[in-house]
Write a protein that holds these residues in place. Sequence first.
Motif, PDB file in Angstrom:
ATOM      1  N   ALA A 249       0.825  -1.217   0.000  1.00  0.00           N
ATOM      2  CA  ALA A 249       0.000   0.000   0.000  1.00  0.00           C
ATOM      3  C   ALA A 249       0.858   1.265   0.000  1.00  0.00           C
ATOM      4  N   GLY A 250       2.060   1.185   0.557  1.00  0.00           N
ATOM      5  CA  GLY A 250       2.949   2.349   0.601  1.00  0.00           C
ATOM      6  C   GLY A 250       3.486   2.694  -0.775  1.00  0.00           C
ATOM      7  N   MET A 251       3.825   1.666  -1.553  1.00  0.00           N
ATOM      8  CA  MET A 251       4.319   1.911  -2.909  1.00  0.00           C
ATOM      9  C   MET A 251       3.226   2.574  -3.743  1.00  0.00           C
ATOM     10  N   ALA A 252       2.003   2.072  -3.618  1.00  0.00           N
ATOM     11  CA  ALA A 252       0.892   2.649  -4.380  1.00  0.00           C
ATOM     12  C   ALA A 252       0.639   4.093  -3.958  1.00  0.00           C
ATOM     13  N   ALA A 253       0.695   4.358  -2.661  1.00  0.00           N
ATOM     14  CA  ALA A 253       0.449   5.717  -2.161  1.00  0.00           C
ATOM     15  C   ALA A 253       1.490   6.687  -2.713  1.00  0.00           C
ATOM     16  N   ALA A 254       2.752   6.265  -2.677  1.00  0.00           N
ATOM     17  CA  ALA A 254       3.820   7.147  -3.171  1.00  0.00           C
ATOM     18  C   ALA A 254       3.637   7.428  -4.657  1.00  0.00           C
ATOM     19  N   ARG A 255       3.197   6.423  -5.406  1.00  0.00           N
ATOM     20  CA  ARG A 255       3.011   6.654  -6.841  1.00  0.00           C
ATOM     21  C   ARG A 255       1.847   7.619  -7.089  1.00  0.00           C
ATOM     22  N   ILE A 256       0.775   7.464  -6.356  1.00  0.00           N
ATOM     23  CA  ILE A 256      -0.367   8.373  -6.544  1.00  0.00           C
ATOM     24  C   ILE A 256       0.076   9.816  -6.295  1.00  0.00           C
ATOM     25  N   VAL A 257       0.741  10.029  -5.173  1.00  0.00           N
ATOM     26  CA  VAL A 257       1.129  11.395  -4.809  1.00  0.00           C
ATOM     27  C   VAL A 257       2.135  11.946  -5.821  1.00  0.00           C
ATOM     28  N   HIS A 258       3.132  11.145  -6.141  1.00  0.00           N
ATOM     29  CA  HIS A 258       4.147  11.575  -7.105  1.00  0.00           C
ATOM     30  C   HIS A 258       3.508  11.909  -8.451  1.00  0.00           C
ATOM     31  N   ASP A 259       2.661  11.025  -8.955  1.00  0.00           N
ATOM     32  CA  ASP A 259       2.060  11.252 -10.266  1.00  0.00           C
ATOM     33  C   ASP A 259       1.080  12.431 -10.240  1.00  0.00           C
ATOM     34  N   ALA A 260       0.409  12.632  -9.097  1.00  0.00           N
ATOM     35  CA  ALA A 260      -0.501  13.782  -8.994  1.00  0.00           C
ATOM     36  C   ALA A 260       0.286  15.096  -9.078  1.00  0.00           C
ATOM     37  N   TYR A 261       1.428  15.148  -8.397  1.00  0.00           N
ATOM     38  CA  TYR A 261       2.258  16.355  -8.479  1.00  0.00           C
ATOM     39  C   TYR A 261       2.797  16.552  -9.897  1.00  0.00           C
ATOM     40  N   GLU A 262       3.171  15.455 -10.549  1.00  0.00           N
ATOM     41  CA  GLU A 262       3.655  15.552 -11.939  1.00  0.00           C
ATOM     42  C   GLU A 262       2.544  16.107 -12.844  1.00  0.00           C
ATOM     43  N   MET A 263       1.327  15.622 -12.633  1.00  0.00           N
ATOM     44  CA  MET A 263       0.184  16.132 -13.388  1.00  0.00           C
ATOM     45  C   MET A 263       0.041  17.638 -13.187  1.00  0.00           C
ATOM     46  N   GLY A 264       0.150  18.082 -11.940  1.00  0.00           N
ATOM     47  CA  GLY A 264       0.042  19.503 -11.650  1.00  0.00           C
ATOM     48  C   GLY A 264       1.095  20.312 -12.389  1.00  0.00           C
ATOM     49  N   ALA A 265       2.315  19.802 -12.385  1.00  0.00           N
ATOM     50  CA  ALA A 265       3.404  20.514 -13.062  1.00  0.00           C
ATOM     51  C   ALA A 265       3.130  20.598 -14.560  1.00  0.00           C
ATOM     52  N   ARG A 266       2.592  19.526 -15.131  1.00  0.00           N
ATOM     53  CA  ARG A 266       2.292  19.515 -16.574  1.00  0.00           C
ATOM     54  C   ARG A 266       1.166  20.483 -16.912  1.00  0.00           C
ATOM     55  N   MET A 267       0.185  20.597 -16.005  1.00  0.00           N
ATOM     56  CA  MET A 267      -1.007  21.397 -16.316  1.00  0.00           C
ATOM     57  C   MET A 267      -0.776  22.894 -16.174  1.00  0.00           C
ATOM     58  N   GLY A 268       0.346  23.298 -15.618  1.00  0.00           N
ATOM     59  CA  GLY A 268       0.646  24.718 -15.517  1.00  0.00           C
ATOM     60  C   GLY A 268       0.365  25.290 -14.143  1.00  0.00           C
ATOM     61  N   ALA A 269       0.716  26.571 -13.981  1.00  0.00           N
ATOM     62  CA  ALA A 269       0.714  27.205 -12.659  1.00  0.00           C
ATOM     63  C   ALA A 269      -0.683  27.315 -12.050  1.00  0.00           C
ATOM     64  N   ASP A 270      -1.752  27.320 -12.878  1.00  0.00           N
ATOM     65  CA  ASP A 270      -3.098  27.452 -12.325  1.00  0.00           C
ATOM     66  C   ASP A 270      -3.567  26.191 -11.601  1.00  0.00           C
ATOM     67  N   GLN A 271      -2.959  25.052 -11.934  1.00  0.00           N
ATOM     68  CA  GLN A 271      -3.388  23.804 -11.303  1.00  0.00           C
ATOM     69  C   GLN A 271      -2.563  23.541 -10.058  1.00  0.00           C
ATOM     70  N   LEU A 272      -3.180  23.694  -8.894  1.00  0.00           N
ATOM     71  CA  LEU A 272      -2.479  23.414  -7.639  1.00  0.00           C
ATOM     72  C   LEU A 272      -2.791  21.996  -7.183  1.00  0.00           C
ATOM     73  N   VAL A 273      -1.757  21.328  -6.686  1.00  0.00           N
ATOM     74  CA  VAL A 273      -1.890  19.968  -6.151  1.00  0.00           C
ATOM     75  C   VAL A 273      -1.206  19.949  -4.788  1.00  0.00           C
ATOM     76  N   THR A 274      -1.892  19.454  -3.781  1.00  0.00           N
ATOM     77  CA  THR A 274      -1.297  19.353  -2.454  1.00  0.00           C
ATOM     78  C   THR A 274      -1.677  18.026  -1.820  1.00  0.00           C
ATOM     79  N   CYS A 275      -0.678  17.294  -1.394  1.00  0.00           N
ATOM     80  CA  CYS A 275      -0.917  16.127  -0.542  1.00  0.00           C
ATOM     81  C   CYS A 275      -0.576  16.565   0.874  1.00  0.00           C
ATOM     82  N   GLY A 276      -1.602  16.895   1.646  1.00  0.00           N
ATOM     83  CA  GLY A 276      -1.364  17.419   2.987  1.00  0.00           C
ATOM     84  C   GLY A 276      -1.247  16.320   4.027  1.00  0.00           C
TER      85      GLY A 276
END
Lengths: 432, 432
Positions: A249-276
Motif C-alpha cells: 500500500a505504501g508503494m501505491a500511495a507514493a506513486r499516486i502522490v508523485h504522479d498527482a504532483y507531476e500532473m500539476g506541473a504539466r497542467m501549468g501554474a493554475d493547477q495546484l496539487v497538495t498532498c497534505g
Amino acid sequence: MPADGPPRTASAIPRIDARRLEEAIRSFGRIGALPGGGVCRLALSDADKAARDELTHRMTMLGLVVDIDAIGNIFGTRPARAPDGAAGTVMIGSHIDTVSTGGLYDGTFGVLAGLEIVAALNDAAIETERPITVAAFTNEEGSRFQPDMLGSLVFAGGLPLADALATRDADGAVLGDELRRIGYAGDATGPENIAAYFELHIEQGPVLEREGIQIGVVSGIQGISWHAFRLTGRSAHAGTTPRAMRRDAGMAAARIVHDAYEMGARMGADQLVTCGSLRLAPGLINVVPQEANLTIDLRNPDDDALRDAEAILLAIACAAAAEAGVVVEHRSLARFAPVSFDPALVADVERVATGLGHTTRRMHSGAGHDAQMLARIAPSAMIFVPSAGGVSHNVEEYTAPDDLARGTEILSRLVLHWSCPSLDGTRNGAGA
Amino acid sequence: MPADGPPRTASAIPRIDARRLEEAIRSFGRIGALPGGGVCRLALSDADKAARDELTHRMTMLGLVVDIDAIGNIFGTRPARAPDGAAGTVMIGSHIDTVSTGGLYDGTFGVLAGLEIVAALNDAAIETERPITVAAFTNEEGSRFQPDMLGSLVFAGGLPLADALATRDADGAVLGDELRRIGYAGDATGPENIAAYFELHIEQGPVLEREGIQIGVVSGIQGISWHAFRLTGRSAHAGTTPRAMRRDAGMAAARIVHDAYEMGARMGADQLVTCGSLRLAPGLINVVPQEANLTIDLRNPDDDALRDAEAILLAIACAAAAEAGVVVEHRSLARFAPVSFDPALVADVERVATGLGHTTRRMHSGAGHDAQMLARIAPSAMIFVPSAGGVSHNVEEYTAPDDLARGTEILSRLVLHWSCPSLDGTRNGAGA
C-alpha cells in the motif's frame, strides 16, 4: 464619480481614518484573545457573541439599522437619501468568526473597513442614492460547523435554512441551539436586492508581498476539489517477501502522490496539487504497509481544467493500485466550482486602484470567501491587500496599516460610486 | 553416510518422531501463551526464564551437559564416543525468545528439532565421533534489547560482552541485571571449536508455499540497510500559495519513495525496497506539509549491489529535496552486510534433501538469524521449511507437522554425517 480626477464636490469624498480603522481592528483582537497573540472566536461561541455584541453596538452608534436573519447573519444598513433612490443596496461584507488559532485580520478587517467607510460618509455628511449595508456572515471559517461559508451560503439560497440550523459541531452542539443561546437567531431576512457586493480581504498568500504589489484585483475564486484515498494491501515482512508477492500500500500511495504532483506541473501554474496528509499502517520500518490513507487537494480557477485534473487523478490512483495489487477506495470530500466575479465590478476595482496610483495585479483567490456565495445572487468583487509572509489562519497574521488603509480607501470610492449612480451614471466610470 | 542409499548399519539411522517433536513445540507454546493464540516470550522476561528452565530440564533428561555462558546462551552437549574423536562439535542452534505477539515456530522449532535429533540418537543408541551441541541463543529477536541476534553476536566475538550486558530495554532495565534476575548469567564459555553449525527455521516468507517446494536450501542471508529521512519545508495554505513559492515536504517525500521503488524495480528481483513508515506534518488536507519523516529498508544478497542502491537512494533524496526546496536530513539506522553460508555445507543440505526425494530451491534468507553470526566462526548453513501464507512474527504463524518432520529428518542426516566423519570420510559425501 471619477476616482483619479478632482472630485465634483469636496463633500463627495469620504476621508478614511487609518488610525481609527486600526484601533477598531485591535479592539476586536481583544475579544477572544489568545495568551500568545491572535484570537480564537469560533462561530457561535461566547467570544463570537461578544464580538457580535460589539459589532452591533458600533453599527447602532453609526446610525445603521441592524437586522439579524434566521442564520445569524448581521446586516447594518445606512439608509439612502430618499426612499425613491436607485434599486438595491451596496453591500460590504465578510465575517468576524475565526479559526481556533486565528489572527486579527482575516474576515474582521473586511467588516470593520465597512464600518470605517460608513463613519467617513457620516463625517463628510454624504447622503447616498442607494442604501449601504455592512454584513457579517455566520460561520465563514467552518472550523466549528461545516460547511464553511455557511451563513452566506444560506443567505444566497444554496443551503436550506433547516439543514443549516440542524448542523452539529464535533461535540454534538446544534447550530440552531447555539444561535439561540447567544441571542443571534433573528427573524429579519436581510436585503433582498443587492446592487453590488464588495469584500475586502487580506490575501492570505505570499504573492502580493513577493511581487511588491499593493492591491490584488480578484477576478474569481478558484475551484476546490478534495479527495481521500484509502489503499488496502497486505502487511508482509520486508525481508522475506519477494516483490512479486507483495501488495504494498505504501508503494501505491507514493506513486499516486508523485504522479498527482507531476500532473500539476504539466497542467501549468493554475493547477495546484497538495498532498497534505499521508499515513502508512502499521508504520514499521521492516513491514510492508498494509494500508495507506492520503488526501489530495486540487484547485484550479478553470472548471474544465479542474474536471480534467480530477479525472486524471482517479486514473492515476487506479493505475497505481493495479500495479501494486492493492484495493483503492476513493471519497470526494468536498467540491466547489470556480467562481468568476462580475467582470464590470472587477474592472472597476482595477481602475479605481490604478487611478489612485497603486500597483495592481489580477489574481484568483486561493481560499473560499463569502463573496463566492454572494456572487450567486449579486454582482460581486473582492479586493486583496498583502499578507506579511503569506501567513494566515495563524496568530502571526499581519497586514501593515498602510495596506489596510489603501484597500479601505479603494473600497470607499467603489461604494460611493455604486451608491451614488447619478454622480456619473455609468457603471464603468469609476476611474474614467 | 549416504542419505539416499541403504544405510551402512541399521543402527546408524536415528528415527525422528514427528509427534514427539510436535508435542514439544505445543508444550513450549504454552509458556508465555497469549489469550488469543501465539506467545509472548520477550528476551529475559519471566516467560523466557520459564522456557529456559523447561529447555535445560529437557536437555538434562536427554543426558546433555548444559552450559550457560556469560550472555545467557544455553548449550546442551551430547558427548562424543571417545575423547580422542574428530575435532569440534556439531552445533544445532536457534533461539527460544519471541516478539511480543509471536508464533510457536520461529526460533523454538530449530532448538526443539535439535532435542528431537538427540532423542532419536539416544533411542537408536548411536554414539558419534564428534560431540553434538544444541544451542539456544539469547535475545535473537531484538524486540526487547537491541541489537537483535545479540547472544550469537557476542558468542561470535562481534560485540564486547560488557557492552551487551549494559544494554537497556525501553523501560531502562539493564540486560545484565535481567540475566542475573532470571538466573541465566552463566560462567561457561560454550564450545570453542565448532565443526559445523546448522540452523533449521521456518521460512517466514511465502516463497516455498507459493512455489510448492518442500525445502529451502539457504545459501546466505541478504544484506540489510535501513535509512531514515527527515524533510523540512514550510507550512503554507494549499490554496493561496503558488507552486513556485512552496517548500513542500510532502512532494519531496513522495518523490523519494517513488524513485526508490523505481530503482528497486530496475535493479532486479534481488533488490528489495520497502517504505514502511511515512508521515506528514501538520497532516491537514489543505496545508502544504512542513515536515515529512520516512524510512526506507533496502536489502540485497550482494554487497556491491546493496552499496549501489544506498548511493542511488541518497542521490534520489538530494535531488527530490532540491527540487522541492526543502532541507533533507539522512540517518543510517542499521547496516548488516550480506552473509554467504559455507558452500560445501549448503551443497550438503541440498544433496541430503534431494536424496530423500524432497523438492528444493536455493534461496537467500530475507531475515536475520543466529546463523549469520555463527558463520563468522564456523562453517554454517540453514534449512528452511514452508510458512503457511508466509506469515511470521504473528500469532497466526503455522508450519504443517509434515514440513517440520521433513526438515528435522534432513537435519538429523546432516548431523549424523558431520558427527561421524569416519563413516564416509568425505565432506561432500552426504548424499553421494
